[in-house]
Design an enzyme around this catalytic site. Structure first.
Site, PDB file in Angstrom:
ATOM      1  N   ALA A  72       0.800  -1.227   0.000  1.00  0.00           N
ATOM      2  CA  ALA A  72       0.000   0.000   0.000  1.00  0.00           C
ATOM      3  C   ALA A  72       0.835   1.281   0.000  1.00  0.00           C
ATOM      4  CB  ALA A  72      -0.942  -0.010   1.199  1.00  0.00           C
ATOM      5  N   ASP A 126       3.112   0.479   7.653  1.00  0.00           N
ATOM      6  CA  ASP A 126       3.168  -0.230   8.932  1.00  0.00           C
ATOM      7  C   ASP A 126       4.547  -0.218   9.581  1.00  0.00           C
ATOM      8  OD1 ASP A 126       0.554  -0.783   8.412  1.00  0.00           O
ATOM      9  OD2 ASP A 126       0.798  -2.946   8.154  1.00  0.00           O
ATOM     10  N   CYS A 169      -5.975  -6.513   4.767  1.00  0.00           N
ATOM     11  CA  CYS A 169      -7.163  -6.455   5.626  1.00  0.00           C
ATOM     12  C   CYS A 169      -8.270  -7.384   5.132  1.00  0.00           C
ATOM     13  CB  CYS A 169      -7.700  -5.028   5.690  1.00  0.00           C
ATOM     14  SG  CYS A 169      -6.507  -3.802   6.233  1.00  0.00           S
ATOM     15  N   GLU A 211      10.128  -5.680  -4.215  1.00  0.00           N
ATOM     16  CA  GLU A 211       9.138  -6.401  -3.415  1.00  0.00           C
ATOM     17  C   GLU A 211       9.589  -7.855  -3.291  1.00  0.00           C
ATOM     18  OE1 GLU A 211       6.487  -8.212  -1.326  1.00  0.00           O
ATOM     19  OE2 GLU A 211       6.472  -6.011  -1.474  1.00  0.00           O
ATOM     20  N   SER A 259       0.367  -4.252  -4.087  1.00  0.00           N
ATOM     21  CA  SER A 259      -0.866  -3.466  -3.926  1.00  0.00           C
ATOM     22  C   SER A 259      -2.080  -4.336  -3.613  1.00  0.00           C
ATOM     23  CB  SER A 259      -1.147  -2.639  -5.196  1.00  0.00           C
ATOM     24  OG  SER A 259      -0.066  -1.786  -5.480  1.00  0.00           O
TER      25      SER A 259
END
Length: 464
Positions: free
Chosen positions: A20, A296, A54, A44, A50
């Site tokens: 994100a 995060d 959640c 990555e 992306s």
């Protein structure tokens, strides 16, 4: 080992992390500057970019049919926008002085250095995995990435029985308990805390506890897991606490997450008391004009307490990415902070909170009053009206709103947004009573439940 440099005099933006915050930053920077002005390289270590972490519990539970429904933008879509996205590539070192990063191809092991003019750190979080016997056994799962979700679904399909134990009763633990109930498993939740959902005060967590038990979930509170017991073939068979054993064909670790900042710490970048990177309002890492961090892996300012807080949520990560990308692309944007808003659910029970809990207010030395009210989601006479409990904290004497927690059925959770706006505006509970909220019997009583709590809090503050 090879060294990779920029194209001519073009600036290079390097992004570590493809979810994100990282890809939002890359995409926003690209909107502001074309390939001839800014080269963008993103690393990555996983297979996906992306995606909505959640949404994983809802995919596991069957509410979301396909894994790819959780992917907002594919690697191919990012590459089509001239973002050099390198999957399965893990950054292993940041050389701040040399303005370069070392990356390793996860599959081949090949390493190379890539230089940068600007750097974005969006390394996310790692699940808490206690150092106990058996936590690495087959059948024990964390739930952080799409790969984790796929592995869990494989275990559920192969499970010899239908017994599941969830360790932890925070957002992930509660949501995974629901997912497993939907899958037809017998679910036991083992929780170290006094009540589930430690983001709520215990009296509100008790409402969640009762509702979970009403759904057939066995709640075990105040229990410390000591080990995962394994069968002869090495797979998990039970979760052991100091007092009991709970048979399991699958074990979910829902204990929470911590900032993934080992890379940043090794590079000498500043970390806060919660282990997250510290940034300024523009999301620049403090003391470093060409390094940003978001998502995060960072700590953020809580606008109510005035202190740094660790809040790993996708809403913040996407906002961080927009701010970072704007600044890295030559514009200007800031992220002022959060008030700590979060919502969740377990089956049809909705759970919401914003602002401070009682122990948060105690920790920062605030004196406060609390009120708890019972109301309904609609006018009491209108079909479908369901009960709702609202707890509100207000600062003594000033009446400034400090926090709100809501537990109820349909229509309960999103009412917390009223309080989130009031907290951001630093409103008093008395000012809240005059808010001109929408009313019609299908949507609310004449006095919305949040305003009923504000009225009661106003009276208590006046009497204090």
């Amino acid at each position: 080992m090879t060294m990779s440099g920029g194209r001519g005099g073009t600036e290079r933006l390097v992004v570590i992390g493809g979810d994100a915050a990282g890809m939002s930053a890359a995409s926003q920077a690209r909107r502001l500057k074309g390939p001839g002005e800014l080269e963008i390289v993103a690393f990555e270590r996983g297979h996906f970019t992306s995606f909505s972490a959640c949404g994983i519990p809802y995919w596991v539970g069957g509410d979301v049919p396909e894994r790819d429904d959780l992917i907002a933008r594919t690697p191919e879509e990012h590459r089509a926008r001239d973002i050099d996205l390198r999957l399965r590539t893990e950054v292993t070192e940041i050389d701040v002085a040399g303005q370069r990063v070392r990356a390793r191809d996860v599959d081949s092991g090949a390493e190379s250095w890539t230089s940068y003019d600007k750097l974005v750190i969006a390394t996310g979080a790692r699940p808490v995995r206690p150092e106990l016997p058996g936590t690495d056994a087959p059948g024990v799962h964390g739930v952080q990435t799409l790969d984790d979700g796929q592995a869990l679904l494989g275990t559920l399909a192969r499970a010899r029985g239908r017994r599941a134990v969830v360790v932890g009763a925070g957002y992930i633990g509660v949501e995974m308990a629901e997912a497993l109930i939907n899958r037809g498993f017998e679910v036991t939740v083992v929780n170290r805390g006094e009540e589930p959902m430690s983001t709520l005060d215990p009296d509100m967590g008790r409402l969640v506890h009762r509702a979970m038990e009403g759904l057939g979930i066995t709640m075990v509170n105040g229990a410390e897991v000591t080990k995962i017991l394994t069968a002869a073939d090495g797979t998990a068979r039970a979760v052991a606490t100091q007092h009991a054993e709970y048979p399991a064909d699958v074990v979910i670790l829902g204990i929470g997450v911590r900032p993934e900042t080992a890379l940043a710490e090794a590079a000498g970048l500043p970390l806060g008391t919660h282990g997250g990177l510290l940034t300024d309002l523009a999301m620049r890492v403090r003391g470093h004009g060409n390094i940003w961090a978001g998502g995060d892996c960072v700590e953020v300012l809580n606008l109510v307490s005035g202190q740094e807080q660790y809040v790993p949520l996708g809403t913040h990560a996407n906002k961080h990415g927009q701010v970072i990308g704007t600044n890295a692309g030559g514009g200007y944007a800031t992220f002022p902070g959060v008030v700590g808003t979060a919502v969740s659910k377990v089956c049809d029970l909705e759970i919401a909170r914003t602002g401070l809990r009682e122990k948060d207010a105690d920790r920062v030395g605030l004196r406060y009053e609390t009120v708890t009210i019972e109301s309904t989601s609609r006018a009491g006479y209108y079909p479908g009206a369901s009960p709702m409990t609202v707890k509100m904290l207000a600062e003594r004497r000033t009446g400034r709103l400090l926090g709100v927690q809501i537990v109820g059925r349909e229509g309960a959770a999103k009412r917390v947004d009223i309080a989130a706006v009031a907290l951001t505006a630093q409103m008093t509970v008395e000012q809240m009573t005059a808010l001109d909220l929408g009313y019609a019997p299908p949507f609310s009583p004449v006095w919305d439940p949040v305003l009923v709590a504000a009225r009661k809090a106003t009276a208590k503050v006046r009497a204090s």
